[in-house]
Design a protein around this motif. Structure first.
Motif, PDB file in Angstrom:
ATOM      1  N   LEU A  25       0.831  -1.197   0.000  1.00  0.00           N
ATOM      2  CA  LEU A  25       0.000   0.000   0.000  1.00  0.00           C
ATOM      3  C   LEU A  25       0.872   1.257   0.000  1.00  0.00           C
ATOM      4  CD1 LEU A  25      -2.962   0.911   0.069  1.00  0.00           C
ATOM      5  CD2 LEU A  25      -2.857   0.817   2.563  1.00  0.00           C
ATOM      6  N   LEU A  26       1.907   1.253   0.824  1.00  0.00           N
ATOM      7  CA  LEU A  26       2.840   2.376   0.861  1.00  0.00           C
ATOM      8  C   LEU A  26       3.529   2.557  -0.488  1.00  0.00           C
ATOM      9  CD1 LEU A  26       4.469   1.631   4.330  1.00  0.00           C
ATOM     10  CD2 LEU A  26       3.092   3.646   3.815  1.00  0.00           C
ATOM     11  N   ASP A  27       3.991   1.450  -1.079  1.00  0.00           N
ATOM     12  CA  ASP A  27       4.691   1.521  -2.360  1.00  0.00           C
ATOM     13  C   ASP A  27       3.786   2.058  -3.466  1.00  0.00           C
ATOM     14  OD1 ASP A  27       6.960   0.517  -1.170  1.00  0.00           O
ATOM     15  OD2 ASP A  27       6.688  -1.528  -1.911  1.00  0.00           O
ATOM     16  N   GLU A  28       2.504   1.709  -3.394  1.00  0.00           N
ATOM     17  CA  GLU A  28       1.555   2.174  -4.410  1.00  0.00           C
ATOM     18  C   GLU A  28       1.492   3.699  -4.447  1.00  0.00           C
ATOM     19  OE1 GLU A  28      -3.265   1.871  -5.395  1.00  0.00           O
ATOM     20  OE2 GLU A  28      -2.339   0.525  -3.923  1.00  0.00           O
ATOM     21  N   TYR A  29       1.644   4.320  -3.283  1.00  0.00           N
ATOM     22  CA  TYR A  29       1.575   5.781  -3.204  1.00  0.00           C
ATOM     23  C   TYR A  29       2.958   6.414  -3.018  1.00  0.00           C
ATOM     24  CZ  TYR A  29      -3.462   5.225  -2.907  1.00  0.00           C
ATOM     25  OH  TYR A  29      -4.796   4.915  -3.195  1.00  0.00           O
ATOM     26  N   ASN A  30       4.005   5.598  -3.204  1.00  0.00           N
ATOM     27  CA  ASN A  30       5.384   6.086  -3.118  1.00  0.00           C
ATOM     28  C   ASN A  30       5.666   6.782  -1.791  1.00  0.00           C
ATOM     29  OD1 ASN A  30       7.986   6.347  -4.207  1.00  0.00           O
ATOM     30  ND2 ASN A  30       7.554   8.424  -4.935  1.00  0.00           N
ATOM     31  N   ILE A  31       5.231   6.163  -0.708  1.00  0.00           N
ATOM     32  CA  ILE A  31       5.401   6.713   0.638  1.00  0.00           C
ATOM     33  C   ILE A  31       6.487   5.922   1.360  1.00  0.00           C
ATOM     34  CG2 ILE A  31       4.304   7.070   2.882  1.00  0.00           C
ATOM     35  CD1 ILE A  31       1.607   7.222   1.287  1.00  0.00           C
ATOM     36  N   ARG A  32       7.451   6.638   1.925  1.00  0.00           N
ATOM     37  CA  ARG A  32       8.526   6.014   2.683  1.00  0.00           C
ATOM     38  C   ARG A  32       8.320   6.355   4.163  1.00  0.00           C
ATOM     39  NH1 ARG A  32       8.353   3.862  -1.345  1.00  0.00           N
ATOM     40  NH2 ARG A  32       9.918   3.676  -3.001  1.00  0.00           N
ATOM     41  N   PRO A  33       8.021   5.367   4.992  1.00  0.00           N
ATOM     42  CA  PRO A  33       7.716   5.617   6.398  1.00  0.00           C
ATOM     43  C   PRO A  33       8.948   5.577   7.287  1.00  0.00           C
ATOM     44  CG  PRO A  33       7.400   3.309   5.950  1.00  0.00           C
ATOM     45  CD  PRO A  33       7.873   3.930   4.659  1.00  0.00           C
ATOM     46  N   LEU A  34       8.704   5.779   8.567  1.00  0.00           N
ATOM     47  CA  LEU A  34       9.685   5.525   9.619  1.00  0.00           C
ATOM     48  C   LEU A  34       9.258   4.248  10.321  1.00  0.00           C
ATOM     49  CD1 LEU A  34      11.273   7.916  12.180  1.00  0.00           C
ATOM     50  CD2 LEU A  34       9.955   5.979  13.032  1.00  0.00           C
ATOM     51  N   ILE A  35      10.207   3.352  10.576  1.00  0.00           N
ATOM     52  CA  ILE A  35       9.869   2.100  11.261  1.00  0.00           C
ATOM     53  C   ILE A  35      10.708   1.955  12.525  1.00  0.00           C
ATOM     54  CG2 ILE A  35       9.081   0.918   9.194  1.00  0.00           C
ATOM     55  CD1 ILE A  35      11.737  -0.541   9.070  1.00  0.00           C
ATOM     56  N   GLY A  36      10.051   1.487  13.591  1.00  0.00           N
ATOM     57  CA  GLY A  36      10.725   1.260  14.861  1.00  0.00           C
ATOM     58  C   GLY A  36      11.151  -0.190  14.970  1.00  0.00           C
ATOM     59  N   VAL A  37      12.459  -0.438  14.915  1.00  0.00           N
ATOM     60  CA  VAL A  37      13.008  -1.791  14.953  1.00  0.00           C
ATOM     61  C   VAL A  37      13.477  -2.108  16.367  1.00  0.00           C
ATOM     62  CG1 VAL A  37      14.778  -3.333  14.035  1.00  0.00           C
ATOM     63  CG2 VAL A  37      13.692  -1.633  12.533  1.00  0.00           C
ATOM     64  N   VAL A  38      12.982  -3.203  16.921  1.00  0.00           N
ATOM     65  CA  VAL A  38      13.381  -3.641  18.256  1.00  0.00           C
ATOM     66  C   VAL A  38      14.705  -4.392  18.141  1.00  0.00           C
ATOM     67  CG1 VAL A  38      12.717  -4.931  20.309  1.00  0.00           C
ATOM     68  CG2 VAL A  38      10.943  -3.902  18.857  1.00  0.00           C
ATOM     69  N   VAL A 226       2.947  12.040   3.175  1.00  0.00           N
ATOM     70  CA  VAL A 226       4.218  12.237   2.489  1.00  0.00           C
ATOM     71  C   VAL A 226       5.282  11.348   3.126  1.00  0.00           C
ATOM     72  CG1 VAL A 226       3.652  14.599   1.814  1.00  0.00           C
ATOM     73  CG2 VAL A 226       4.869  14.182   3.974  1.00  0.00           C
ATOM     74  N   SER A 227       6.427  11.277   2.484  1.00  0.00           N
ATOM     75  CA  SER A 227       7.539  10.488   3.000  1.00  0.00           C
ATOM     76  C   SER A 227       8.331  11.280   4.031  1.00  0.00           C
ATOM     77  CB  SER A 227       8.474  10.067   1.858  1.00  0.00           C
ATOM     78  OG  SER A 227       7.808   9.203   0.963  1.00  0.00           O
ATOM     79  N   TRP A 228       9.031  10.557   4.888  1.00  0.00           N
ATOM     80  CA  TRP A 228       9.758  11.190   5.983  1.00  0.00           C
ATOM     81  C   TRP A 228      10.893  12.097   5.517  1.00  0.00           C
ATOM     82  CZ3 TRP A 228       9.796  11.561  11.346  1.00  0.00           C
ATOM     83  CH2 TRP A 228       8.677  11.006  11.969  1.00  0.00           C
ATOM     84  N   ASN A 229      11.480  11.807   4.349  1.00  0.00           N
ATOM     85  CA  ASN A 229      12.596  12.651   3.928  1.00  0.00           C
ATOM     86  C   ASN A 229      12.164  14.104   3.747  1.00  0.00           C
ATOM     87  OD1 ASN A 229      11.061  12.025   1.630  1.00  0.00           O
ATOM     88  ND2 ASN A 229      12.802  12.336   0.277  1.00  0.00           N
ATOM     89  N   GLU A 230      10.869  14.330   3.440  1.00  0.00           N
ATOM     90  CA  GLU A 230      10.383  15.708   3.291  1.00  0.00           C
ATOM     91  C   GLU A 230      10.427  16.445   4.625  1.00  0.00           C
ATOM     92  OE1 GLU A 230       6.215  18.058   2.348  1.00  0.00           O
ATOM     93  OE2 GLU A 230       6.729  16.321   1.088  1.00  0.00           O
TER      94      GLU A 230
END
Length: 262
Positions: A25-38, A226-230
């Motif tokens: 779903l994110l890729d479809e809208y070209n959205i780059r998120p932030l992910i919390g990795v444990v 929008v993506s986080w880089n913005e």
């Protein structure tokens, strides 16, 4: 207001089916998120799937597979980072050891808040070392249950962390030598807010339902996400004099409303 996506509880054993569905779903809208990795998950609630099949784990070289535990997962995280996803260290073990809400008391449980500084420094150091051992470098921190205190912030600064995904507001802001990137107080309000600024929607893919996927599909269709880089390219503002008091009170009110404890 523009919206960013933050995905919590990224760890080996998470529901990869739901994670991949949300990624599509994110890729479809070209959205780059932030992910919390444990770094070293010990929370059984996050372990909802068995490890990846051996055939998938061996896709890399034999040397890669032998050098780390859960190689498929960590290779995936590195690949996501290379795609422009932002990685945050999501605590250490994701195990709650105190009943403190900390500086942003949205919950009454914490892995960090209420623990002495020296111990917190050890925890932050260990988490950073584990991520780096898997080839992942980050200066972003995401506290489990949003609960952290001044000792947490001091330990993070000591170990080179400079950004935290939490707080309330329309702008990234500077406080305690740290830049905070606020989360949304109410998602519906954020979607109708026409003021300039940014906020973050918190997503736990492990628990998403079909209704949730439909909701986010409609959210992405608005064009406000929008993506986080913005956001990371904008300059943070200095926190106001009463930022801490305002956030604490807002968090307490939200806790009461959610849990209906009057």
């Amino acid at each position: 207001m523009k919206i960013l996506i933050r995905m919590d509880d990224i760890a080996p054993g998470m529901d990869m089916g739901k994670f991949r569905r949300f990624k599509r779903l994110l890729d479809e809208y070209n959205i780059r998120p932030l992910i919390g990795v444990v770094p070293d998950n010990r929370d059984p609630k996050l372990m909802v799937e068995a490890d990846e099949p051996e055939s998938k784990q061996k896709k890399g070289t034999d040397e890669e597979a032998d050098s780390e535990e859960n190689p498929y997962f960590w290779r995936m995280v590195r690949d996501l980072q290379s795609e422009g996803w932002i990685i945050a260290m999501h605590g250490l073990h994701h195990v709650y050891t105190t009943k403190k809400g900390g500086m942003l008391p949205l919950n009454k449980q914490s892995e960090f808040a209420g623990i002495p500084y020296e111990k917190q420094l050890e925890m932050v150091t260990e988490g950073k070392k584990i991520l780096e051992s898997h080839g992942i470098a980050t200066d972003f921190f995401m506290a489990p249950s949003h609960s952290y205190d001044r000792n947490t912030i001091t330990a993070l600064v000591e170990k080179g962390f400079r950004r935290v995904t939490d707080g309330f507001g329309r702008d990234a802001y500077r406080r305690f030598d740290m830049t905070f990137y606020p989360i949304s107080y109410r998602k519906d309000s954020a979607l109708t807010d026409d003021h300039e600024g940014y906020t973050t929607f918190v997503v736990h893919t492990n628990t998403l339902t079909n209704e949730d996927f439909n909701y986010y599909s409609k959210v992405f269709e608005t064009g406000k996400v929008v993506s986080w880089n913005e956001w990371l390219m904008t300059d943070p503002v200095e926190a106001g004099e009463f930022q801490g008091i305002k956030e604490y009170l807002l968090a307490r009110i939200k806790y009461i409303l959610v849990h209906k404890r009057w």
